[in-house]
Motif scaffolding. Sequence first.
Motif, PDB file in Angstrom:
ATOM      1  N   ILE A  57      -8.984 -14.649  -6.083  1.00  0.00           N
ATOM      2  CA  ILE A  57      -8.260 -13.921  -5.032  1.00  0.00           C
ATOM      3  C   ILE A  57      -8.486 -12.436  -5.299  1.00  0.00           C
ATOM      4  CG2 ILE A  57      -5.947 -13.398  -4.115  1.00  0.00           C
ATOM      5  CD1 ILE A  57      -5.108 -16.142  -5.471  1.00  0.00           C
ATOM      6  N   ALA A  58      -8.525 -11.629  -4.247  1.00  0.00           N
ATOM      7  CA  ALA A  58      -8.544 -10.177  -4.427  1.00  0.00           C
ATOM      8  C   ALA A  58      -7.348  -9.573  -3.709  1.00  0.00           C
ATOM      9  CB  ALA A  58      -9.833  -9.570  -3.894  1.00  0.00           C
ATOM     10  N   ASP A  59      -6.728  -8.596  -4.355  1.00  0.00           N
ATOM     11  CA  ASP A  59      -5.681  -7.795  -3.735  1.00  0.00           C
ATOM     12  C   ASP A  59      -6.249  -6.391  -3.577  1.00  0.00           C
ATOM     13  OD1 ASP A  59      -3.151  -7.037  -2.742  1.00  0.00           O
ATOM     14  OD2 ASP A  59      -2.572  -6.301  -4.725  1.00  0.00           O
ATOM     15  N   LEU A  60      -6.350  -5.950  -2.338  1.00  0.00           N
ATOM     16  CA  LEU A  60      -6.972  -4.663  -2.026  1.00  0.00           C
ATOM     17  C   LEU A  60      -5.920  -3.570  -1.962  1.00  0.00           C
ATOM     18  CD1 LEU A  60      -9.362  -5.929   0.799  1.00  0.00           C
ATOM     19  CD2 LEU A  60      -9.781  -5.844  -1.677  1.00  0.00           C
ATOM     20  N   GLY A  61      -6.211  -2.436  -2.596  1.00  0.00           N
ATOM     21  CA  GLY A  61      -5.240  -1.349  -2.639  1.00  0.00           C
ATOM     22  C   GLY A  61      -3.997  -1.772  -3.393  1.00  0.00           C
ATOM     23  N   SER A  62      -4.180  -2.301  -4.602  1.00  0.00           N
ATOM     24  CA  SER A  62      -3.099  -2.960  -5.345  1.00  0.00           C
ATOM     25  C   SER A  62      -1.931  -2.059  -5.705  1.00  0.00           C
ATOM     26  CB  SER A  62      -3.649  -3.582  -6.629  1.00  0.00           C
ATOM     27  OG  SER A  62      -4.509  -4.634  -6.313  1.00  0.00           O
ATOM     28  N   GLY A  63      -2.154  -0.763  -5.837  1.00  0.00           N
ATOM     29  CA  GLY A  63      -1.058   0.160  -6.112  1.00  0.00           C
ATOM     30  C   GLY A  63      -0.232  -0.252  -7.317  1.00  0.00           C
ATOM     31  N   GLY A  64       1.018  -0.591  -7.081  1.00  0.00           N
ATOM     32  CA  GLY A  64       1.932  -0.997  -8.143  1.00  0.00           C
ATOM     33  C   GLY A  64       1.892  -2.483  -8.454  1.00  0.00           C
ATOM     34  N   GLY A  65       0.824  -3.169  -8.033  1.00  0.00           N
ATOM     35  CA  GLY A  65       0.710  -4.596  -8.350  1.00  0.00           C
ATOM     36  C   GLY A  65       1.430  -5.501  -7.381  1.00  0.00           C
ATOM     37  N   LEU A  66       1.698  -4.965  -6.196  1.00  0.00           N
ATOM     38  CA  LEU A  66       2.404  -5.721  -5.156  1.00  0.00           C
ATOM     39  C   LEU A  66       1.465  -5.947  -3.978  1.00  0.00           C
ATOM     40  CD1 LEU A  66       5.498  -3.431  -5.472  1.00  0.00           C
ATOM     41  CD2 LEU A  66       5.443  -5.811  -6.209  1.00  0.00           C
ATOM     42  N   PRO A  67       0.996  -7.149  -3.746  1.00  0.00           N
ATOM     43  CA  PRO A  67       1.430  -8.407  -4.354  1.00  0.00           C
ATOM     44  C   PRO A  67       0.586  -8.897  -5.531  1.00  0.00           C
ATOM     45  CG  PRO A  67       0.083  -8.921  -2.462  1.00  0.00           C
ATOM     46  CD  PRO A  67       0.134  -7.409  -2.566  1.00  0.00           C
ATOM     47  N   GLY A  68      -0.498  -8.214  -5.909  1.00  0.00           N
ATOM     48  CA  GLY A  68      -1.468  -8.774  -6.846  1.00  0.00           C
ATOM     49  C   GLY A  68      -0.918  -9.245  -8.177  1.00  0.00           C
ATOM     50  N   ILE A  69      -0.166  -8.394  -8.878  1.00  0.00           N
ATOM     51  CA  ILE A  69       0.378  -8.803 -10.182  1.00  0.00           C
ATOM     52  C   ILE A  69       1.430  -9.894  -9.990  1.00  0.00           C
ATOM     53  CG2 ILE A  69       1.788  -8.056 -12.155  1.00  0.00           C
ATOM     54  CD1 ILE A  69      -1.038  -7.122 -12.529  1.00  0.00           C
ATOM     55  N   VAL A  70       2.215  -9.814  -8.930  1.00  0.00           N
ATOM     56  CA  VAL A  70       3.232 -10.847  -8.674  1.00  0.00           C
ATOM     57  C   VAL A  70       2.554 -12.201  -8.451  1.00  0.00           C
ATOM     58  CG1 VAL A  70       5.059 -11.589  -7.086  1.00  0.00           C
ATOM     59  CG2 VAL A  70       4.911  -9.190  -7.799  1.00  0.00           C
ATOM     60  N   ILE A  71       1.477 -12.217  -7.671  1.00  0.00           N
ATOM     61  CA  ILE A  71       0.732 -13.465  -7.457  1.00  0.00           C
ATOM     62  C   ILE A  71       0.166 -13.966  -8.783  1.00  0.00           C
ATOM     63  CG2 ILE A  71      -1.333 -14.456  -6.394  1.00  0.00           C
ATOM     64  CD1 ILE A  71      -0.763 -12.591  -3.960  1.00  0.00           C
ATOM     65  N   ALA A  72      -0.392 -13.062  -9.577  1.00  0.00           N
ATOM     66  CA  ALA A  72      -0.947 -13.452 -10.879  1.00  0.00           C
ATOM     67  C   ALA A  72       0.137 -14.010 -11.797  1.00  0.00           C
ATOM     68  CB  ALA A  72      -1.651 -12.264 -11.523  1.00  0.00           C
ATOM     69  N   HIS A  81      -8.571 -10.386  -8.670  1.00  0.00           N
ATOM     70  CA  HIS A  81      -9.208  -9.070  -8.702  1.00  0.00           C
ATOM     71  C   HIS A  81      -8.271  -8.071  -8.020  1.00  0.00           C
ATOM     72  CE1 HIS A  81     -13.173 -10.624  -9.936  1.00  0.00           C
ATOM     73  NE2 HIS A  81     -12.773 -11.703  -9.286  1.00  0.00           N
ATOM     74  N   LEU A  82      -7.938  -7.007  -8.738  1.00  0.00           N
ATOM     75  CA  LEU A  82      -7.083  -5.957  -8.194  1.00  0.00           C
ATOM     76  C   LEU A  82      -7.944  -4.716  -7.989  1.00  0.00           C
ATOM     77  CD1 LEU A  82      -3.999  -6.371 -10.578  1.00  0.00           C
ATOM     78  CD2 LEU A  82      -4.493  -7.580  -8.436  1.00  0.00           C
ATOM     79  N   VAL A  83      -8.020  -4.259  -6.749  1.00  0.00           N
ATOM     80  CA  VAL A  83      -8.853  -3.088  -6.423  1.00  0.00           C
ATOM     81  C   VAL A  83      -7.918  -1.919  -6.134  1.00  0.00           C
ATOM     82  CG1 VAL A  83     -10.635  -2.176  -4.899  1.00  0.00           C
ATOM     83  CG2 VAL A  83     -10.611  -4.632  -5.449  1.00  0.00           C
ATOM     84  N   GLU A  84      -8.046  -0.868  -6.951  1.00  0.00           N
ATOM     85  CA  GLU A  84      -7.177   0.305  -6.813  1.00  0.00           C
ATOM     86  C   GLU A  84      -7.952   1.554  -7.200  1.00  0.00           C
ATOM     87  OE1 GLU A  84      -4.823   3.003  -6.036  1.00  0.00           O
ATOM     88  OE2 GLU A  84      -4.072   0.997  -5.555  1.00  0.00           O
ATOM     89  N   SER A  85      -8.067   2.508  -6.270  1.00  0.00           N
ATOM     90  CA  SER A  85      -8.865   3.711  -6.523  1.00  0.00           C
ATOM     91  C   SER A  85      -8.126   4.770  -7.341  1.00  0.00           C
ATOM     92  CB  SER A  85      -9.343   4.322  -5.207  1.00  0.00           C
ATOM     93  OG  SER A  85      -8.238   4.751  -4.437  1.00  0.00           O
ATOM     94  N   ASP A  86      -6.799   4.783  -7.302  1.00  0.00           N
ATOM     95  CA  ASP A  86      -6.024   5.767  -8.054  1.00  0.00           C
ATOM     96  C   ASP A  86      -6.051   5.372  -9.533  1.00  0.00           C
ATOM     97  OD1 ASP A  86      -3.662   6.869  -9.448  1.00  0.00           O
ATOM     98  OD2 ASP A  86      -3.055   7.616  -7.477  1.00  0.00           O
ATOM     99  N   ARG A  87      -6.656   6.227 -10.363  1.00  0.00           N
ATOM    100  CA  ARG A  87      -6.852   5.899 -11.789  1.00  0.00           C
ATOM    101  C   ARG A  87      -5.529   5.646 -12.514  1.00  0.00           C
ATOM    102  NH1 ARG A  87     -12.170   4.655 -12.846  1.00  0.00           N
ATOM    103  NH2 ARG A  87     -13.424   5.853 -11.402  1.00  0.00           N
ATOM    104  N   ARG A  88      -4.503   6.399 -12.164  1.00  0.00           N
ATOM    105  CA  ARG A  88      -3.203   6.198 -12.829  1.00  0.00           C
ATOM    106  C   ARG A  88      -2.609   4.841 -12.471  1.00  0.00           C
ATOM    107  NH1 ARG A  88       0.249  10.641 -10.640  1.00  0.00           N
ATOM    108  NH2 ARG A  88      -0.770   9.805  -8.815  1.00  0.00           N
ATOM    109  N   LYS A  89      -2.723   4.471 -11.205  1.00  0.00           N
ATOM    110  CA  LYS A  89      -2.215   3.152 -10.789  1.00  0.00           C
ATOM    111  C   LYS A  89      -3.063   2.032 -11.385  1.00  0.00           C
ATOM    112  CE  LYS A  89      -0.026   4.885  -6.617  1.00  0.00           C
ATOM    113  NZ  LYS A  89      -0.012   4.922  -5.145  1.00  0.00           N
TER     114      LYS A  89
END
Length: 195
Positions: A57-72, A81-89
Amino acid sequence: MAPDPDRDARLAAFRDLLLRWNATINLVSARTAAEVDSRHIADSLQLVPLLPPEGPIADLGSGGGLPGIVIAAALPDREIHLVESDRRKAAFLIEAAGTLGLKGVKVHAARIESATLPPLPAVTARALAPLDALLAHAARFLAPGGIALFPKGRTAEQELTTAAAHWHFTAERFRSRTDPEATILRLSEIRRAGD
């Protein structure tokens, strides 16, 4: 969703980490930080039963992990796969996956347009972009027969109408259990109009 003490422990650890990091990086708005469990985590968990039973599964623009980390956290054996362009996030996502022991999570610190992912049976995105733009991203990554899951607010029907001018797709609608004005869109057979 059936009770699962291990999943619940992972989600509690995620909530604590999210709130700690949120003090220095804007992962969720200050207005909704007090409602992390009901507003963000429960909202993200709604997607789990709508996903295909297997495959990455891919979560696009994962930001704070919502929903990607929750799904994981709910599906710890899946490749996500979590895709996030902001290095800090992206750093937060790496920390969250490590803290929760989510070995299937792969963080891509890249813009969606330049990310390289395998063909996927499912793509998610929450609070990222209008549906028209989301479909362009999803079409790039989905395997044949793949689905896109997009939670949308009160503009869902308007966004579907706008997107239909440029895209062909089959849309299923699921009422949100956490927001009476929200809808979860499950889209399949996505292709650009004219293709």
